[in-house]
Every structure is written in C-alpha cells, then in structure tokens.
Design a protein around this motif. Structure first.
Motif, PDB file in Angstrom:
ATOM      1  N   HIS A  43      17.876 -15.275 -50.323  1.00 53.68           N
ATOM      2  CA  HIS A  43      18.635 -16.531 -50.382  1.00 53.68           C
ATOM      3  C   HIS A  43      18.716 -17.197 -49.025  1.00 53.68           C
ATOM      4  O   HIS A  43      18.649 -16.539 -47.992  1.00 53.68           O
ATOM      5  CB  HIS A  43      20.081 -16.256 -50.837  1.00 53.68           C
ATOM      6  CG  HIS A  43      20.221 -16.110 -52.319  1.00 53.68           C
ATOM      7  ND1 HIS A  43      21.433 -15.891 -52.934  1.00 53.68           N
ATOM      8  CD2 HIS A  43      19.297 -16.161 -53.320  1.00 53.68           C
ATOM      9  CE1 HIS A  43      21.249 -15.812 -54.239  1.00 53.68           C
ATOM     10  NE2 HIS A  43      19.971 -15.956 -54.501  1.00 53.68           N
ATOM     11  N   HIS A  94      19.596 -14.391 -46.301  1.00 56.64           N
ATOM     12  CA  HIS A  94      20.097 -13.055 -46.593  1.00 56.64           C
ATOM     13  C   HIS A  94      19.436 -12.474 -47.832  1.00 56.64           C
ATOM     14  O   HIS A  94      18.798 -13.185 -48.599  1.00 56.64           O
ATOM     15  CB  HIS A  94      21.617 -13.073 -46.766  1.00 56.64           C
ATOM     16  CG  HIS A  94      22.092 -14.042 -47.793  1.00 56.64           C
ATOM     17  ND1 HIS A  94      22.288 -15.378 -47.519  1.00 56.64           N
ATOM     18  CD2 HIS A  94      22.389 -13.887 -49.097  1.00 56.64           C
ATOM     19  CE1 HIS A  94      22.693 -15.995 -48.617  1.00 56.64           C
ATOM     20  NE2 HIS A  94      22.760 -15.110 -49.597  1.00 56.64           N
ATOM     21  N   HIS A  97      31.653 -16.606 -48.756  1.00 53.39           N
ATOM     22  CA  HIS A  97      30.240 -16.605 -49.075  1.00 53.39           C
ATOM     23  C   HIS A  97      29.999 -15.920 -50.411  1.00 53.39           C
ATOM     24  O   HIS A  97      29.339 -16.461 -51.281  1.00 53.39           O
ATOM     25  CB  HIS A  97      29.481 -15.896 -47.966  1.00 53.39           C
ATOM     26  CG  HIS A  97      28.000 -15.861 -48.206  1.00 53.39           C
ATOM     27  ND1 HIS A  97      27.295 -16.976 -48.584  1.00 53.39           N
ATOM     28  CD2 HIS A  97      27.114 -14.859 -48.143  1.00 53.39           C
ATOM     29  CE1 HIS A  97      26.033 -16.655 -48.724  1.00 53.39           C
ATOM     30  NE2 HIS A  97      25.885 -15.374 -48.474  1.00 53.39           N
ATOM     31  N   HIS A  98      30.522 -14.731 -50.567  1.00 50.63           N
ATOM     32  CA  HIS A  98      30.298 -14.020 -51.832  1.00 50.63           C
ATOM     33  C   HIS A  98      31.614 -13.437 -52.295  1.00 50.63           C
ATOM     34  O   HIS A  98      32.188 -12.688 -51.562  1.00 50.63           O
ATOM     35  CB  HIS A  98      29.282 -12.895 -51.649  1.00 50.63           C
ATOM     36  CG  HIS A  98      27.921 -13.423 -51.310  1.00 50.63           C
ATOM     37  ND1 HIS A  98      27.246 -14.269 -52.116  1.00 50.63           N
ATOM     38  CD2 HIS A  98      27.141 -13.232 -50.219  1.00 50.63           C
ATOM     39  CE1 HIS A  98      26.085 -14.567 -51.548  1.00 50.63           C
ATOM     40  NE2 HIS A  98      25.998 -13.957 -50.407  1.00 50.63           N
ATOM     41  N   MET A 145      24.058 -21.693 -51.825  1.00 49.07           N
ATOM     42  CA  MET A 145      22.937 -20.770 -51.664  1.00 49.07           C
ATOM     43  C   MET A 145      21.782 -21.163 -52.558  1.00 49.07           C
ATOM     44  O   MET A 145      21.969 -21.473 -53.726  1.00 49.07           O
ATOM     45  CB  MET A 145      23.365 -19.353 -52.048  1.00 49.07           C
ATOM     46  CG  MET A 145      24.394 -18.763 -51.131  1.00 49.07           C
ATOM     47  SD  MET A 145      24.574 -17.020 -51.466  1.00 49.07           S
ATOM     48  CE  MET A 145      24.849 -17.013 -53.225  1.00 49.07           C
ATOM     49  N   MET A 194      20.152 -10.955 -51.367  1.00 46.57           N
ATOM     50  CA  MET A 194      21.259 -11.071 -52.321  1.00 46.57           C
ATOM     51  C   MET A 194      21.082 -10.065 -53.440  1.00 46.57           C
ATOM     52  O   MET A 194      20.109 -10.120 -54.176  1.00 46.57           O
ATOM     53  CB  MET A 194      21.209 -12.498 -52.881  1.00 46.57           C
ATOM     54  CG  MET A 194      22.361 -12.862 -53.744  1.00 46.57           C
ATOM     55  SD  MET A 194      23.714 -13.367 -52.691  1.00 46.57           S
ATOM     56  CE  MET A 194      24.989 -12.374 -53.401  1.00 46.57           C
TER      57      MET A 194
HETATM   58 CU   LIG Z   1      23.285 -15.257 -51.629  1.00 50.87          CU
END
Ligand SMILES: [Cu+2]
Length: 150
Positions: A68, A102, A149-150, A79, A104
């Motif tokens: 991502h 990154h 972010h997550h 993303m 994912m």
């Molecule tokens: Cu991601």
C-alpha cells in the motif's frame, strides 16, 4: 566501465548471489491498530548493480497481504494498493514506514500481540525471495497526520 561490459559481468553472476547478497533488510516491525489488520514496515537496501522489484508479500497469519501507499488527499489520509509493487533501484534504499508505503496484512486469522514475531515472505522476483520474522511493536497513531492509519 562501459555499460556493455557491465551487463556482460552481471549475466555471469548466479541468481543466488544476486538475491542473497544484494538486498539488506532492516528496521522491520509490525503494528496493528485493530484485530483484523496489521501493517509491516521496514527498510530495503539494494546493494546490487541492478534494480530489484518487490512484487508480492505473503504471510501465513493473514488471508491477504498487499503493498500500500498512503496518500494525503487534502488532509485526508487514504491508502491505495500498489498493484505494480515497489521498485528498489540499484544502490538505493526504500523505507516502508508509517504514513508512506507499507505492507498491509488483511484478514488476520488471529489478532497479533505485542512482542509476537510475524513471518513474512517477500517476493523480489529475479532478486529472490526473502523470508523474515518481524516483531510486533506498540501501535502509535501518527501525530503529524492527526489521523489513525489502521
Ligand atoms: Cu495499508
């Protein structure tokens, strides 16, 4: 050295030498902000004479692993999957980090816990496949972006 001579020497090197000695992976860690997904971050250095291309990543802990990129769209962090993968040019280092590119992991079979080692297999195509285990570190919400972010 002229480019033609260089190419001839590269062709004589066995693939194993290119894959094993060329890529140096460091600063690897995994962060998970929820039970279903996690992101892996690391630095990939290409010490070789040719470009390397991270095509895909697999992990036995996740149903799906994608590459991502995090984009800032007018202050909103979004993303997008990098379907083409990530190229590490010869002699350069690519940093996969929070707020940027990154790995994912989606559809975790079980939540990951701090300190746990996460197995990942990174497919660099002609540069080889690298298997490694990255530790889970505490999840930190990025301060600069002000968005989880997550
Ligand atoms: Cu991601």
């Amino acid at each position: 050295m002229r480019p033609t001579a260089c190419a001839a020497i590269m062709a004589l090197l066995p693939l194993a030498a290119i894959g094993g000695e060329t890529l140096v992976l460091s600063d690897g860690h995994v962060r998970s902000g929820n039970p279903r997904s996690a992101a892996a971050y690391l630095a990939i250095e290409n010490r070789g004479a040719g470009d390397c291309h991270l095509r895909a990543v697999e992990s036995e802990l996740a149903a799906r692993v994608e590459l991502h990129r995090t984009l800032d769209e007018g202050g909103v962090m979004k993303m997008v999957p990098l379907a083409e993968g990530i190229t590490i040019p010869a002699g350069e280092t690519r940093h996969l980090r929070q707020g940027g590119d990154h790995v994912m992991m989606m559809g975790l079979h079980a939540p990951v816990a701090e300190g746990q080692l996460v197995p990942l297999s990174l497919d660099f195509g002609d540069c080889g496949t690298v298997a490694l285990q990255l530790p889970v570190t505490p999840h930190v919400t990025p301060r600069r972006q002000g968005a989880a972010h997550h």
